[in-house]
Design a protein around this motif. Structure first.
Motif, PDB file in Angstrom:
ATOM      1  N   VAL A   5       0.853  -1.126  -0.123  1.00  0.00           N
ATOM      2  CA  VAL A   5      -0.013  -0.053  -0.050  1.00  0.00           C
ATOM      3  C   VAL A   5       0.855   1.284   0.126  1.00  0.00           C
ATOM      4  CG1 VAL A   5      -1.933   1.162   1.280  1.00  0.00           C
ATOM      5  CG2 VAL A   5      -1.786  -1.225   1.233  1.00  0.00           C
ATOM      6  N   THR A   6       0.663   2.087  -1.145  1.00  0.00           N
ATOM      7  CA  THR A   6       1.346   3.339  -1.088  1.00  0.00           C
ATOM      8  C   THR A   6       0.844   4.544   0.080  1.00  0.00           C
ATOM      9  OG1 THR A   6       1.497   3.118  -3.369  1.00  0.00           O
ATOM     10  CG2 THR A   6       1.822   5.538  -2.267  1.00  0.00           C
ATOM     11  N   THR A   7       1.737   4.828   0.864  1.00  0.00           N
ATOM     12  CA  THR A   7       1.675   5.765   1.810  1.00  0.00           C
ATOM     13  C   THR A   7       2.526   7.123   1.984  1.00  0.00           C
ATOM     14  OG1 THR A   7       1.138   6.059   4.479  1.00  0.00           O
ATOM     15  CG2 THR A   7       3.016   4.848   3.510  1.00  0.00           C
ATOM     16  N   THR A   8       1.920   7.963   2.883  1.00  0.00           N
ATOM     17  CA  THR A   8       2.902   9.170   3.027  1.00  0.00           C
ATOM     18  C   THR A   8       3.262   9.183   4.309  1.00  0.00           C
ATOM     19  OG1 THR A   8       1.116  10.489   3.073  1.00  0.00           O
ATOM     20  CG2 THR A   8       1.891  10.548   1.046  1.00  0.00           C
ATOM     21  N   PRO A   9       4.462   9.732   4.609  1.00  0.00           N
ATOM     22  CA  PRO A   9       4.974   9.943   6.202  1.00  0.00           C
ATOM     23  C   PRO A   9       4.237  10.930   7.001  1.00  0.00           C
ATOM     24  CG  PRO A   9       6.529  10.662   4.664  1.00  0.00           C
ATOM     25  CD  PRO A   9       5.411  10.463   3.699  1.00  0.00           C
ATOM     26  N   TYR A  10       4.202  10.775   8.362  1.00  0.00           N
ATOM     27  CA  TYR A  10       3.702  11.612   9.417  1.00  0.00           C
ATOM     28  C   TYR A  10       5.115  11.815   9.913  1.00  0.00           C
ATOM     29  CZ  TYR A  10      -1.043   9.975   8.972  1.00  0.00           C
ATOM     30  OH  TYR A  10      -2.230   9.726   8.320  1.00  0.00           O
ATOM     31  N   LYS A  30      -5.597   8.047   8.526  1.00  0.00           N
ATOM     32  CA  LYS A  30      -5.176   7.222   7.539  1.00  0.00           C
ATOM     33  C   LYS A  30      -3.785   6.528   7.542  1.00  0.00           C
ATOM     34  CE  LYS A  30      -5.585   6.293   2.406  1.00  0.00           C
ATOM     35  NZ  LYS A  30      -5.888   6.985   1.058  1.00  0.00           N
ATOM     36  N   ASN A  31      -3.454   5.387   7.527  1.00  0.00           N
ATOM     37  CA  ASN A  31      -2.257   4.610   7.776  1.00  0.00           C
ATOM     38  C   ASN A  31      -1.429   5.000   8.623  1.00  0.00           C
ATOM     39  OD1 ASN A  31      -3.061   3.583   5.053  1.00  0.00           O
ATOM     40  ND2 ASN A  31      -2.005   4.814   3.940  1.00  0.00           N
ATOM     41  N   ILE A  37       4.085   0.660  12.369  1.00  0.00           N
ATOM     42  CA  ILE A  37       4.362  -0.631  12.495  1.00  0.00           C
ATOM     43  C   ILE A  37       5.439  -1.016  11.391  1.00  0.00           C
ATOM     44  CG2 ILE A  37       3.526  -3.016  12.335  1.00  0.00           C
ATOM     45  CD1 ILE A  37       0.995  -1.934  13.661  1.00  0.00           C
ATOM     46  N   GLN A  38       5.060  -0.714   9.967  1.00  0.00           N
ATOM     47  CA  GLN A  38       6.038  -0.799   9.144  1.00  0.00           C
ATOM     48  C   GLN A  38       7.347  -0.336   9.408  1.00  0.00           C
ATOM     49  OE1 GLN A  38       5.219  -2.812   6.060  1.00  0.00           O
ATOM     50  NE2 GLN A  38       7.558  -2.956   6.295  1.00  0.00           N
ATOM     51  N   SER A  39       7.322   0.889  10.276  1.00  0.00           N
ATOM     52  CA  SER A  39       8.669   1.373  10.167  1.00  0.00           C
ATOM     53  C   SER A  39       9.532   0.535  11.275  1.00  0.00           C
ATOM     54  CB  SER A  39       8.523   2.852  10.772  1.00  0.00           C
ATOM     55  OG  SER A  39       7.995   3.657   9.934  1.00  0.00           O
ATOM     56  N   ILE A  40       8.819   0.056  12.380  1.00  0.00           N
ATOM     57  CA  ILE A  40       9.623  -1.019  13.055  1.00  0.00           C
ATOM     58  C   ILE A  40      10.220  -1.971  12.102  1.00  0.00           C
ATOM     59  CG2 ILE A  40       9.167  -2.617  14.938  1.00  0.00           C
ATOM     60  CD1 ILE A  40       6.883  -0.967  15.925  1.00  0.00           C
ATOM     61  N   PHE A 143      12.236   6.002  14.026  1.00  0.00           N
ATOM     62  CA  PHE A 143      11.774   7.294  13.763  1.00  0.00           C
ATOM     63  C   PHE A 143      12.313   7.950  12.574  1.00  0.00           C
ATOM     64  CE2 PHE A 143      12.343  12.121  14.950  1.00  0.00           C
ATOM     65  CZ  PHE A 143      10.912  12.528  14.352  1.00  0.00           C
ATOM     66  N   ALA A 144      13.377   7.692  12.216  1.00  0.00           N
ATOM     67  CA  ALA A 144      13.816   7.996  10.891  1.00  0.00           C
ATOM     68  C   ALA A 144      13.440   7.291   9.822  1.00  0.00           C
ATOM     69  CB  ALA A 144      15.795   7.674  10.958  1.00  0.00           C
ATOM     70  N   ARG A 145      12.926   6.222   9.751  1.00  0.00           N
ATOM     71  CA  ARG A 145      12.399   5.288   9.020  1.00  0.00           C
ATOM     72  C   ARG A 145      10.906   6.037   8.618  1.00  0.00           C
ATOM     73  NH1 ARG A 145      12.115   3.913   3.787  1.00  0.00           N
ATOM     74  NH2 ARG A 145      10.569   2.192   3.665  1.00  0.00           N
ATOM     75  N   SER A 146      10.476   6.458   9.720  1.00  0.00           N
ATOM     76  CA  SER A 146       8.844   6.882   9.686  1.00  0.00           C
ATOM     77  C   SER A 146       8.721   8.384   9.091  1.00  0.00           C
ATOM     78  CB  SER A 146       8.174   6.910  11.144  1.00  0.00           C
ATOM     79  OG  SER A 146       8.902   8.203  11.730  1.00  0.00           O
ATOM     80  N   LYS A 147       9.830   9.053   9.020  1.00  0.00           N
ATOM     81  CA  LYS A 147       9.963  10.190   8.341  1.00  0.00           C
ATOM     82  C   LYS A 147       9.852  10.182   6.690  1.00  0.00           C
ATOM     83  CE  LYS A 147      13.176  11.922  10.980  1.00  0.00           C
ATOM     84  NZ  LYS A 147      14.153  12.905  11.399  1.00  0.00           N
ATOM     85  N   VAL A 148      10.418   9.011   6.184  1.00  0.00           N
ATOM     86  CA  VAL A 148      10.488   8.839   4.871  1.00  0.00           C
ATOM     87  C   VAL A 148       9.576   7.544   4.251  1.00  0.00           C
ATOM     88  CG1 VAL A 148      12.729   9.805   4.837  1.00  0.00           C
ATOM     89  CG2 VAL A 148      12.555   7.422   4.919  1.00  0.00           C
ATOM     90  N   ILE A 149       8.993   6.723   5.019  1.00  0.00           N
ATOM     91  CA  ILE A 149       8.304   5.756   4.642  1.00  0.00           C
ATOM     92  C   ILE A 149       7.414   6.117   3.526  1.00  0.00           C
ATOM     93  CG2 ILE A 149       6.355   6.054   6.215  1.00  0.00           C
ATOM     94  CD1 ILE A 149       6.627   2.923   6.367  1.00  0.00           C
TER      95      ILE A 149
END
Length: 542
Positions: A5-10, A30-31, A37-40, A143-149
């Protein structure tokens, strides 16, 4: 079938001291949960085919996120998920399951002692293979991953039946719904002398436990009433509710006031206790005496050898920096190590894993040992019951004898909740600016010996954690500590810790706030709390 699923970061998914905590409507965006969880998963390596533990404290939105986490675990390649029946696993029970079944890690859904409900708090944290909270290097990576997921993976299947124990498969992953209580109860029975406690209760000893409509209800019901024989009704508010019955599930003297009043009454039970939302904190009250968490840590450590699981003695004691120094004197007398860490249970993990510490504690009602890698509210209650059964003294007598032996640390925490974040940060910044000039200054009879911003050098992995709290230490052993809490979801919580050591047993019966009055006044004078926050008094005093 697995979907990408395509998403945009928070930009706001930075974990605090115990994972990511936000209001439920934030997680319902949304997402939002999926992204975190995906960032984990994206921050971990080597989990293909491994076991993941999932569970939570039963608060509102718990079941929905558990379904998401299970489906995402399958899509990302885990081989097995263990999930508590009904989505329930207390935080210490989750740690035990991770360790017992050698899981790769676990996702714990909880906001601990914070309120629950449709507009209240929710949280997600990741625990590593030792059963403890992820260290900062992992939470920083998340956190670093969540910013670019930009995408996440999820299995496109129907929801799992969480209410029936058993096994099922989705997309090559096995899901086992387990009894959330059985493994934990078995562990407790291996650590404590249940026979001695049963005999004490059969002899008329009365215990009351308030589960605060939170996760420890089923655990306390099974252990205290069924296995230890306490009369039915000894465990109150034992059904976990999504909103904790509309109450704040924090076991302190404000939110567990009814228990306190019960224990102060002329016909009080012998021993009262409570635990919080996710089961990792404890409140301990003897007939006629509230035992502060800092004192409880010291007294449990001094008497732990009376329980079978600790009969060989302790390797060391660890405490968070804001916790009083009462445990230090116990460690000194026992000739064992004492370790002062930042707040956050994850800092105890290395010490426990290396065998350097056996018992750990935080002043915020968290106590535990090397049996798991989380603080454990019910464990602390059972150790107290074991000690009471062996010593055959009242809790009040045990406390007074301890103070006579080691001295008393008068101690209190003043919480200013939901303070404007800019005001709170400005207050701390102003304190930092004063650190160089405070030593040598006198405030009435109090003279500042040292002042610093606490930094911790981990003796195991040599990592350094800075800016962990402003400490102002006075000659004679008194101190004031200021810190911003990382457990809230709105504004900032300013915590002020006030402590005075009193070796003279003739002065051990002064009311705590009276004994600390001059230090409380000096804390206000140095920090300008009223001026900077607009608060004339704390939200909570413990």
């Amino acid at each position: 079938m697995i979907r990408t699923v395509t998403t945009t970061p928070y930009g706001d998914q930075k974990p605090g001291t115990s994972g990511l905590r936000k209001k439920v409507p934030v997680f319902q965006q949304k997402n939002y949960a999926e992204n975190f969880i995906q960032s984990i998963f994206d921050s971990l390596e080597g989990f293909q085919g491994e076991t993941l533990v999932i569970g939570g404290d039963g608060r509102f939105y718990n079941r929905e996120v558990i379904q998401i986490a299970i489906k995402m675990a399958a899509a990302n390649g885990f081989g097995r998920v263990l999930v508590g029946r009904g989505g329930i696993l207390s935080t210490p029970a989750a740690s035990n399951v991770i360790r017992k079944y050698k899981a790769f890690g676990g996702i714990v859904l909880s906001a601990s002692h914070n309120p629950g409900g449709p507009t209240e708090d929710f949280g997600i944290k990741y625990n590593i293979g030792n059963g403890g909270p992820a260290p900062e290097k992992i939470t920083d990576a998340i956190f670093a991953r969540s910013k670019v997921i930009d995408s996440y993976k999820i299995s496109d299947v129907a929801d799992i039946n969480l209410d029936a124990e058993g096994t099922q498969d989705i997309d090559g992953m096995t899901i086992t719904v387990i009894d959330p209580v059985a493994d934990y109860a078995e562990l407790m029975e291996s650590l404590f002398d249940f026979g001695a406690i049963r005999k004490m209760i059969e002899g008329g000893f009365r215990v009351v436990f308030d589960a605060m409509s939170a996760v420890t209800g089923p655990y306390a019901k099974e252990i205290i009433e069924k296995r230890l024989g306490a009369p039915k009704g000894s465990v109150m508010n034992f059904i976990p509710l999504p909103d904790f019955g509309g109450h704040h599930p924090d076991p302190n003297l404000v939110h567990a006031r009814a228990l306190y009043e019960t224990m102060m009454a002329p016909d009080a039970p012998d021993f009262g206790a409570a635990s919080d939302g996710d089961g990792d904190r404890n409140l301990v009250i003897g007939r006629g005496i509230f035992i502060t968490p800092s004192d409880s840590l010291a007294m449990l450590a001094a008497n732990a050898h009376l329980a079978p699981g600790y009969a060989k003695g302790l390797a060391g004691i660890a405490r968070s920096m804001p916790t009083s120094g009462a445990a230090d004197r116990v460690a000194e007398k026992l000739g064992i190590g004492i370790y002062e860490t930042p707040t956050g249970w994850k800092f105890f993990g290395n010490l426990l894993d290396e065998g350097m510490a056996t018992i750990c504690g935080e002043e915020s009602a968290g106590t535990g040992s090397n049996h798991v890698r989380e603080k454990d509210g019910l464990w602390a209650v059972l150790l107290w019951l074991n000690i009471l059964a062996v010593r055959k003294e009242s809790a009040l007598d045990i406390v007074k004898n301890h103070w006579a032996t080691y001295g008393r640390n008068y101690y209190s925490r003043h919480d200013y909740e939901e303070v404007d974040s800019d005001a709170a940060n400005g207050l701390i910044a102003n304190l930092r600016d004063q650190l160089a000039t405070l030593p040598g200054k006198s405030f009435g009879a109090l003279k500042v010996a040292t002042a610093d911003d606490f930094a911790y050098n981990d003796p195991v992995d040599h990592s350094v954690s800075k800016n962990q709290g402003i400490r102002i230490l006075f000659e004679g052993g008194s101190r004031v500590v200021f810190r911003l809490s990382g457990t809230g979801t709105s504004g900032a919580t300013l915590r002020v810790y006030i402590e005075r050591f009193e070796p003279d047993a003739s002065r051990h019966d002064i009311e705590t706030q009276t004994a600390l009055a001059d230090l409380i006044a000096v804390a206000e004078e140095i920090a300008s709390i009223k001026t900077r926050t607009g608060r004339t008094e704390p939200s909570v005093i413990t």
